[in-house]
Design a protein around this motif. Sequence first.
Motif, PDB file in Angstrom:
ATOM      1  N   ASP A 201      30.612  46.785  38.899  1.00 25.04           N
ATOM      2  CA  ASP A 201      31.410  47.986  38.713  1.00 25.04           C
ATOM      3  C   ASP A 201      32.884  47.613  38.863  1.00 25.04           C
ATOM      4  O   ASP A 201      33.589  48.118  39.702  1.00 25.04           O
ATOM      5  N   THR A 202      33.302  46.669  38.065  1.00 25.35           N
ATOM      6  CA  THR A 202      34.647  46.183  38.247  1.00 25.35           C
ATOM      7  C   THR A 202      35.450  46.420  36.989  1.00 25.35           C
ATOM      8  O   THR A 202      34.921  46.683  35.939  1.00 25.35           O
TER       9      THR A 202
ATOM     10  N   THR B 150      32.541  48.521  44.084  1.00 25.51           N
ATOM     11  CA  THR B 150      32.990  47.283  44.709  1.00 25.51           C
ATOM     12  C   THR B 150      33.542  47.566  46.104  1.00 25.51           C
ATOM     13  O   THR B 150      33.234  46.847  47.058  1.00 25.51           O
TER      14      THR B 150
ATOM     15  N   GLY C 192      40.782  49.371  39.684  1.00 21.88           N
ATOM     16  CA  GLY C 192      40.814  48.521  40.864  1.00 21.88           C
ATOM     17  C   GLY C 192      42.015  48.730  41.757  1.00 21.88           C
ATOM     18  O   GLY C 192      42.230  47.962  42.686  1.00 21.88           O
TER      19      GLY C 192
ATOM     20  N   GLY D 242      33.875  51.589  36.690  1.00 20.42           N
ATOM     21  CA  GLY D 242      34.702  50.399  36.519  1.00 20.42           C
ATOM     22  C   GLY D 242      36.024  50.488  37.259  1.00 20.42           C
ATOM     23  O   GLY D 242      36.830  49.575  37.202  1.00 20.42           O
ATOM     24  N   ALA D 243      36.257  51.602  37.973  1.00 16.71           N
ATOM     25  CA  ALA D 243      37.517  51.743  38.703  1.00 16.71           C
ATOM     26  C   ALA D 243      37.501  50.937  39.988  1.00 16.71           C
ATOM     27  O   ALA D 243      38.547  50.653  40.552  1.00 16.71           O
ATOM     28  N   GLY D 244      36.313  50.580  40.453  1.00 12.50           N
ATOM     29  CA  GLY D 244      36.210  49.781  41.663  1.00 12.50           C
ATOM     30  C   GLY D 244      35.542  50.502  42.820  1.00 12.50           C
ATOM     31  O   GLY D 244      35.543  49.982  43.937  1.00 12.50           O
TER      32      GLY D 244
END
Lengths: 369, 512
Positions: free
Chosen positions: A355-356, B48, B227, B43-45
Amino acid sequence: MTTTPRWRALTQHHLFWPVAVLVFLLLINVPFTPDFFSIKMTDGHLYGSLVSIVLFGSPLILVAVGMTLVIATGGIDLSVGAVVAITGALTCSYISDQADQSALSAVLLAMGIGLVAAVVCGLWNGFLVARMGIQPIIATLIIMVAGRGVAQLITDGQIITINSEPYKLIGGGYWLTLPFSIFVVAAVVAVTVALTRRTALGLLVESVGGNAEASRLVGIRSRRIKIMVYVFCALCAGIAGLMISSNTSAADGNNAGLWIELDAILAVVIGGTSLLGGRFSIGGTVVGALVIQTLTTTIYTIGVPTQTNLVFKAAVVIVVCLLQSPKFRAKVFGAKFGSGSGAKGGGKPSATPADTAPTTAAAPKMEVS
Amino acid sequence: MAEPLPVLEMTGIVKEFPGVRALSGVDFRLFPGEIHALMGENGAGKSTLIKVLTGVYSLDGGTVTLDGKAVRIGSPLQAQQAGISTVYQEVNLCPNLSVAENIFIGREPTRAGRIQWKRMRKEAAELVDRLGLDIDVTAPLSSYPLAVQQLVAIVRSVGTGDSDGAGAGTKVLVLDEPTSSLDRDEVLELFRLMRQLRDEGVAILFVSHFLDQIYEICDRMTVLRNGALVGEHLVSELDQVGLIHLMIGKAMDQLEELHEHQLHADVGEALLHADGLGRTGGIAPFDLEIKKGEVVGLAGLLGSGRTELARLLFGADQPDSGKVTIGGKQVSMSAPNDAISAGVAFCSENRKTEGLVPDLTVRENIILALQAARGWTRPIPAAQRDELVAKYIKALDIRPANPEARVGQLSGGNQQKVLLARWLITQPKLLILDEPTRGIDVGAKAEIQKLVVSLSEEGMSVLYIAAELEEVLRLSHTIGVLRDRKLVAQIANGPEITPTRILETIASGEHQ
């Protein structure tokens, strides 16, 4: 130690660790046999340890290559050893019945009979797995156990010996200075690579092994593909059966190809194909089979006592499997070798950015120090 | 809200993967007794950051302090011991064990090496009781629906720490998408439990794609984009439009464009007929007609038979009654192949289990359906293949735009686009989309909805299934309403059709 991106890319290649182990094993032999790498020409034939390793490893390479495709579909084939025995038994018993054992047509017919029997075994396995939905390990256990009995029936419980010049060629003969077996292996490997990578078969096999339900829903005829790989695997085992019986000029229903299925599975795993199915590597499997054969040779050359050689073998196998595991490499060597999608034997890479921010995923990462 | 000391403070968090900087200097803080939303597109982080917090990933930079003390969280176990518990979307418990065993698994009360079963059951019952739940702790976990299993997972995680004072050990509770498969009542029960834990002083980090839920339950939120930290806000001070704006940056006009979109009127002739198609235990026999270029939406509660209907039209399940005609020809529907060769495509709601082959690359996943239709002997020529793949990666804006990337590493929205691309290159006549927007971010959602509209304008028929009624209403020419595994009504869409009308139809089982 400083690492360059090129070195890093090299260590992450899926063949790096199997090849490294193979080279290491070969080098171990040098102190014990100084002329280990030398190849001599005698009577127009090439001799040397390297040639022997490939020659004696030929049946294993054949069986392991077939096994690779089965494993890639998420299956396993335990029956290959029995198929080796059946093929050898049928072929030799047919040849031994001939008045002229060296008649080329009779030998070719005998080989044909043996290989047809192998294909029938493969069809049976494929039928049980793909049509009946029996777990591969159980389905192929049937021929693994019963097949030896069939081979015994064919040979009447005897070891059939034959004396056939043309048949001797496959497993024991020479052609263009090299053992003929090497050409057979090269041909089978080439055909397999062409069959899987030149057509879409490899992709479909990996898809079926990677996600069976998704493959069904995408319209892949996975039953047909599974039957094909079991037939192909049995055919490879059949050719190995010809080779083994040809090499000894005898068919031994009890011992021919005994435990070869386990070595083959091991070769596949060392080569980096996961037992869970999915991605496979024929090249890796060939290297894996050579590792096992080299190991066997090494055990003899460095003089490990015969009663402990299985322990020695087990120890090396453990090391190879550990080297294949990204987790283990990360622990022992640090992140340099650990991350990335190098080898697949040990499962998923440990650090996958699920999810990066994916914008620069393709760019190589530079090492800071 | 007065500002006490944060229980958790993450400063300058950096996490790198080969080639990707997933988090670049993110600050994040969490106060005791608050429910804090972590917001951001796929996908924003978000994941993570959570994985760094819970010890799944090691961090490459930055510091984490817990109760004012710097800590190093090296593994999920260390995180738990430090008082950080996590409950994921998928319940990671053992369905075959009892509720009590699940709550205490790995830390059973023992005496002289033997498990004290009685004490374990008693403590489990007390814990469940204290949290106001009505669960029989001796029953096997599998006897409860998924929602209750999730509650058990939460009970388990707040019970972590020490087996005597239950709940005392957990300071931070991370809930990663806990509501995505729950219905309304179940969500309310979960929220009640969350509020109770909050009032007991637990800091809760909540991740959800449902904006309404965020606004219902959360006190504060942190927004990430690409991110990096975008901002920390009190929920009461940031409205939904502002939030979406922060999350996606500048793609706002895209959404609005779709809202104003008018359904095109030129629907063609009938493409597909289903007559009395049904399957025992799946869906009662139904009749359905789908016209060329028509979008048929299916509305109904979770488990009302939406997916079952779609699967029958694709041959994914075999019907035991009725027949299907596509383009005038009867199709046997005994396997997906039959439907595919008749021009039907199906994107399953379960992307991971029924859609993608995670080990294969984006390119391989995209060409899979086309290749399967061609058979293994006729590979798609490399040049043509690469061109097709590049075209669809560009058209659908799949990121990373790298055909060699492993599809398992893509974010949810991009995975969904890969699935769409897979079927679009087969140029189907009917595209069945089962929950194509589930679990993906707002931007990708809008893109996919826009795509559906333009595909139908080009003459492709679409069967569209979505949990959100507004989504179905916005896109569909005709709405099929399902209830209790029956197709109870088919309504032509129009200005007078509102979500309320649809809900009434679902509730009453007939169209007024």
